[in-house]
Design a protein around this motif. Sequence first.
Motif, PDB file in Angstrom:
ATOM      1  N   GLY A  80      -2.798 -13.583  -0.224  1.00  0.00           N
ATOM      2  CA  GLY A  80      -1.362 -13.821  -0.291  1.00  0.00           C
ATOM      3  C   GLY A  80      -1.000 -15.235   0.088  1.00  0.00           C
ATOM      4  O   GLY A  80       0.169 -15.618   0.071  1.00  0.00           O
ATOM      5  N   GLN A 118      -0.429 -10.535  -9.581  1.00  0.00           N
ATOM      6  CA  GLN A 118      -0.515  -9.737  -8.355  1.00  0.00           C
ATOM      7  C   GLN A 118       0.497  -8.597  -8.407  1.00  0.00           C
ATOM      8  O   GLN A 118       1.643  -8.785  -8.801  1.00  0.00           O
ATOM      9  CB  GLN A 118      -0.229 -10.629  -7.143  1.00  0.00           C
ATOM     10  CG  GLN A 118      -0.533  -9.975  -5.815  1.00  0.00           C
ATOM     11  CD  GLN A 118      -1.981 -10.145  -5.413  1.00  0.00           C
ATOM     12  OE1 GLN A 118      -2.862 -10.105  -6.265  1.00  0.00           O
ATOM     13  NE2 GLN A 118      -2.234 -10.324  -4.142  1.00  0.00           N
ATOM     14  N   ARG A 120       3.013  -6.352  -6.691  1.00  0.00           N
ATOM     15  CA  ARG A 120       3.853  -6.368  -5.494  1.00  0.00           C
ATOM     16  C   ARG A 120       4.612  -5.051  -5.390  1.00  0.00           C
ATOM     17  O   ARG A 120       4.855  -4.373  -6.384  1.00  0.00           O
ATOM     18  CB  ARG A 120       4.860  -7.514  -5.560  1.00  0.00           C
ATOM     19  CG  ARG A 120       4.253  -8.877  -5.796  1.00  0.00           C
ATOM     20  CD  ARG A 120       3.435  -9.352  -4.611  1.00  0.00           C
ATOM     21  NE  ARG A 120       4.268  -9.552  -3.431  1.00  0.00           N
ATOM     22  CZ  ARG A 120       3.792  -9.886  -2.233  1.00  0.00           C
ATOM     23  NH1 ARG A 120       2.500 -10.021  -2.051  1.00  0.00           N
ATOM     24  NH2 ARG A 120       4.606 -10.072  -1.219  1.00  0.00           N
ATOM     25  N   ASN A 219       2.660  -5.096   1.552  1.00  0.00           N
ATOM     26  CA  ASN A 219       2.286  -6.184   0.648  1.00  0.00           C
ATOM     27  C   ASN A 219       1.224  -7.099   1.258  1.00  0.00           C
ATOM     28  O   ASN A 219       0.353  -7.607   0.537  1.00  0.00           O
ATOM     29  CB  ASN A 219       3.521  -6.993   0.246  1.00  0.00           C
ATOM     30  CG  ASN A 219       4.318  -6.330  -0.858  1.00  0.00           C
ATOM     31  OD1 ASN A 219       3.767  -5.926  -1.869  1.00  0.00           O
ATOM     32  ND2 ASN A 219       5.620  -6.203  -0.670  1.00  0.00           N
ATOM     33  N   ASP A 223      -2.309  -7.861  -0.527  1.00  0.00           N
ATOM     34  CA  ASP A 223      -2.682  -9.246  -0.823  1.00  0.00           C
ATOM     35  C   ASP A 223      -3.992  -9.660  -0.154  1.00  0.00           C
ATOM     36  O   ASP A 223      -4.843 -10.302  -0.780  1.00  0.00           O
ATOM     37  CB  ASP A 223      -1.587 -10.213  -0.349  1.00  0.00           C
ATOM     38  CG  ASP A 223      -0.349 -10.188  -1.209  1.00  0.00           C
ATOM     39  OD1 ASP A 223      -0.430  -9.694  -2.358  1.00  0.00           O
ATOM     40  OD2 ASP A 223       0.701 -10.659  -0.743  1.00  0.00           O
TER      41      ASP A 223
END
Length: 240
Positions: A80, A118, A120, A219, A223
């Motif tokens: 992330g 990615q 989310r 999250n 990540d």
Amino acid sequence: MQLKIKCELTNEQITIDYRRKIVMLMKKGLSETNPSLFEELYSENKLKEYTFSVYFKDAVFKKEDIQINSKEFVINFSTGNAELAVNFYNAFLSLKGQQIPFSGSNQVKIYKVSLVPQVRSNEEQVIATIKSPIICREHNRETKKDWFYTFEDTRFESVLKKNLTYQLKPIFGNCVEKDILDLQIENIKMKKTVVLCYDRYLACTIGRLSLSGKPYLVNYFLDNGFGSMTGLGFGMVEAT
């Protein structure tokens, strides 16, 4: 950000202790493209805000090695941290096309490095597949020994949350402690496994689980990985 690194071997056999070989590749690329970041990450026991998993195509897992009939595998790298993502993208890209000693007489060549969108979540609950095993480790500072727990153990959740609190307090502050305490971890289809990593057999957890908690926490785990030793290729979870 996620990276997909496609690799090709010169023969079919690699060691079952393959994670250390992937870390070797990462260190080689980063030391050449950003020596100062390499020193910052690897000169001390620093939290690694990234994780990875490896997919072996047409593989047969044996006691001491893996037979990869296609000679191909894919490294899935996730972080992330945008700065880390760019630096590892450049690190992997710098190795592209090289024949690099990998495992025994085997060599590896990276032939494609690509960015992957990615996933989310704005939800407080996600069902996640464990792409690389979750490590729950309790370290005794006096004896300097580790004890590893799996989801079957009664202390699994309490030790795991203790690990997460220790990792994330420097990033999010003291307020994260309550949010981690409130985090709900539910077994969907988890099971115990044992893997070899740096010559040690580690008990860990694979399968599927449910995570319920603050979206920023959920999250973060999607990540950067969930649990301990994410920098060695553990704890990669993917929302499904």
